[in-house]
Design an enzyme around this catalytic site. Structure first.
Site, PDB file in Angstrom:
ATOM      1  CD  GLU A  88      -5.019  -2.678  -6.789  1.00 19.33           C
ATOM      2  OE1 GLU A  88      -4.201  -3.605  -6.986  1.00 19.33           O
ATOM      3  OE2 GLU A  88      -5.956  -2.775  -5.984  1.00 19.33           O
ATOM      4  CD  GLU A 114      -6.762  -7.708  -3.805  1.00 20.90           C
ATOM      5  OE1 GLU A 114      -7.566  -7.437  -4.714  1.00 20.90           O
ATOM      6  OE2 GLU A 114      -6.285  -6.856  -3.029  1.00 20.90           O
ATOM      7  CD  GLU A 139     -10.202  -1.357  -4.931  1.00 21.99           C
ATOM      8  OE1 GLU A 139      -9.101  -1.842  -5.218  1.00 21.99           O
ATOM      9  OE2 GLU A 139     -10.523  -1.070  -3.780  1.00 21.99           O
ATOM     10  CG  HIS A 152     -10.880  -5.425  -5.292  1.00 17.35           C
ATOM     11  ND1 HIS A 152     -12.009  -5.307  -4.510  1.00 17.35           N
ATOM     12  CD2 HIS A 152      -9.867  -4.906  -4.578  1.00 17.35           C
ATOM     13  CE1 HIS A 152     -11.677  -4.720  -3.367  1.00 17.35           C
ATOM     14  NE2 HIS A 152     -10.388  -4.466  -3.380  1.00 17.35           N
ATOM     15  CE  LYS A 182      -4.022  -1.941   0.110  1.00 20.01           C
ATOM     16  NZ  LYS A 182      -5.111  -1.659  -0.851  1.00 20.01           N
ATOM     17  CG  ASP A 241      -4.092  -0.642  -4.030  1.00 19.22           C
ATOM     18  OD1 ASP A 241      -4.463   0.432  -4.549  1.00 19.22           O
ATOM     19  OD2 ASP A 241      -4.886  -1.484  -3.548  1.00 19.22           O
ATOM     20  CG  ASP A 266     -15.059  -6.934  -5.156  1.00 21.04           C
ATOM     21  OD1 ASP A 266     -15.876  -7.856  -4.980  1.00 21.04           O
ATOM     22  OD2 ASP A 266     -14.265  -6.541  -4.275  1.00 21.04           O
TER      23      ASP A 266
HETATM   24 CA    CA Z   1      -7.033  -2.040  -4.230  1.00 20.45          CA
END
Ligand code: CA
Length: 389
Positions: A238, A340, A264, A314, A180, A212, A287
């Protein structure tokens, strides 16, 4: 027609139930958008008149999803043939768009659609992957999502937290990791994100690593971070910017060599068609719990395949979301499928099944082969996590 066929065709949907579940977290964690302090889901249970049940999961807060499922979708479904997943999807989508216009709650539709597929698979005695056209693989390679932000004072502390967690994920058997970034949440700029990326890259060597940003940047900041990501051999970048800025996504995709990923926050194949037509991403991440369920994510994945865009759904939910995603992933052609597999704090993910999903020695997760989603919900745990609506 045999007696068995006649019995199957007579099964109708008897009830559509909602089960709100929630767990507060002992240690909140952050990403480029904000802090996560609890995990909550609306679980959908659809019961046929022969007693067979199917489970689904809606993305997002319980509030809103519960009322839509109970008061708008359930009355349409009771008495219907649960095998008609495609027809029921179209009728539900039409109803939501007509009723809600700009804030159509496709997460509610998604949870119901997943439950219908689970029910249909159980009624027919087949795994969902086979009903979708057939599985190419019995296992899917996984990557570890995690490496979130903690409430620390200094960047060095955040780096230490991430390196420790990354080593733990590699010890578990993961062969690919996602970091992240978007440390603006802690008051630091893109330079801090680049420092964090570089520290992790130096620590893990050439292990495949993705980043991401959870929509943290402007386009110029995303270009700067994206160029650093290219130097560091990052697998994909991402959600660099908010999902509403498709022109920005197209600009980043054109200017950066690192693959730009997103999806997502987008729903329905029509929206992904717009994304693909504008060449806004090189990797699509719908997603199953919010983009329109198994029905629609399979269509999105098929469209992505047709226009040569990678599709890696996602997944950030309960094992229901993991199972539904694995079934779709198992049906995608090509060798670059990837699951994921969120490793952040989530007691619901760990306890909702009698047998939780686990990595094998090669960092892969098995695709369930029992009928429907192929999972067994631990009903006692489901009741333990249940909260008032
Ligand atoms: Ca994400």
């Amino acid at each position: 027609m045999t007696d068995t066929d006649a019995e199957t065709s007579l099964v109708k949907i008897a009830r559509v139930e909602t089960i709100p579940i929630r767990q507060e977290l002992d240690h909140p964690f952050g990403n480029g958008q904000g802090w996560t302090t609890s995990r909550q889901y609306l679980i959908v249970r659809i019961v046929a008149d022969d007693g067979t049940t199917g489970y689904g999961e809606c993305w997002g807060p319980i509030a809103g999803n519960d009322g839509v499922v109970e008061r708008v979708l359930a009355p349409m479904l009771v008495g219907q043939d649960p095998l008609d997943t495609g027809r029921l999807w179209e009728q539900m989508q039409f109803k939501l768009r007509w009723a809600y216009h700009s804030f159509s709650p496709y997460s509610a539709l998604s949870g119901v659609d997943i439950a219908l597929w689970d029910l249909k698979g159980k009624l027919l005695g087949r795994p969902i992957s086979q009903l979708l056209g057939g599985s190419f693989r019995s296992v899917v390679p996984a990557y570890a999502t995690g490496h979130y932000f903690r409430k620390v004072e200094r960047l060095e502390e955040q780096i230490d937290v991430v390196l420790k967690e990354a080593r733990g994920n590699l010890d578990k058997g993961f062969t690919q990791l996602k970091l992240k970034i978007g440390l603006g949440l802690l008051g630091w700029g893109p330079e801090a994100d680049i420092t964090l990326m570089r520290a992790l890259r130096e620590d893990i060597g050439d292990v495949p690593l993705m980043v991401d940003a959870n929509c943290a940047y402007t386009v110029p900041a995303a270009l700067k971070v994206g160029r650093a990501a290219e130097e560091l051999g990052i697998g994909w970048f991402e959600e660099p910017i908010p999902p509403t800025d498709l022109d920005g996504y197209a600009e980043l995709t054109a200017k950066l060599d690192v693959p730009v990923a997103g999806g997502e926050s987008w729903a329905l194949v029509s929206q992904f068609y717009d994304v693909f037509r504008r060449r806004a991403v090189t990797l699509a991440q719908p997603d199953v719990c919010s983009a329109g369920g198994i029905t629609e994510v399979k269509r999105i994945a098929d469209l992505a395949h047709a226009v040569n865009v990678r599709c890696i759904p996602h997944v950030w939910g309960t094992p229901i979301a993991i199972a539904a995603s694995l079934h779709v992933l198992s049906t995608l052609p090509g060798d670059d499928v990837l699951l994921e597999f969120d490793q952040s704090d989530n007691p619901i993910r760990e306890h909702l099944l009698t047998e939780p999903f686990r990595l094998d020695e090669q960092g892969r997760v098995g695709v369930p082969d029992a009928p429907g989603l192929g999972i067994e919900i631990d009903e006692q745990q489901l009741e333990r996590f249940r909260v008032g609506g």
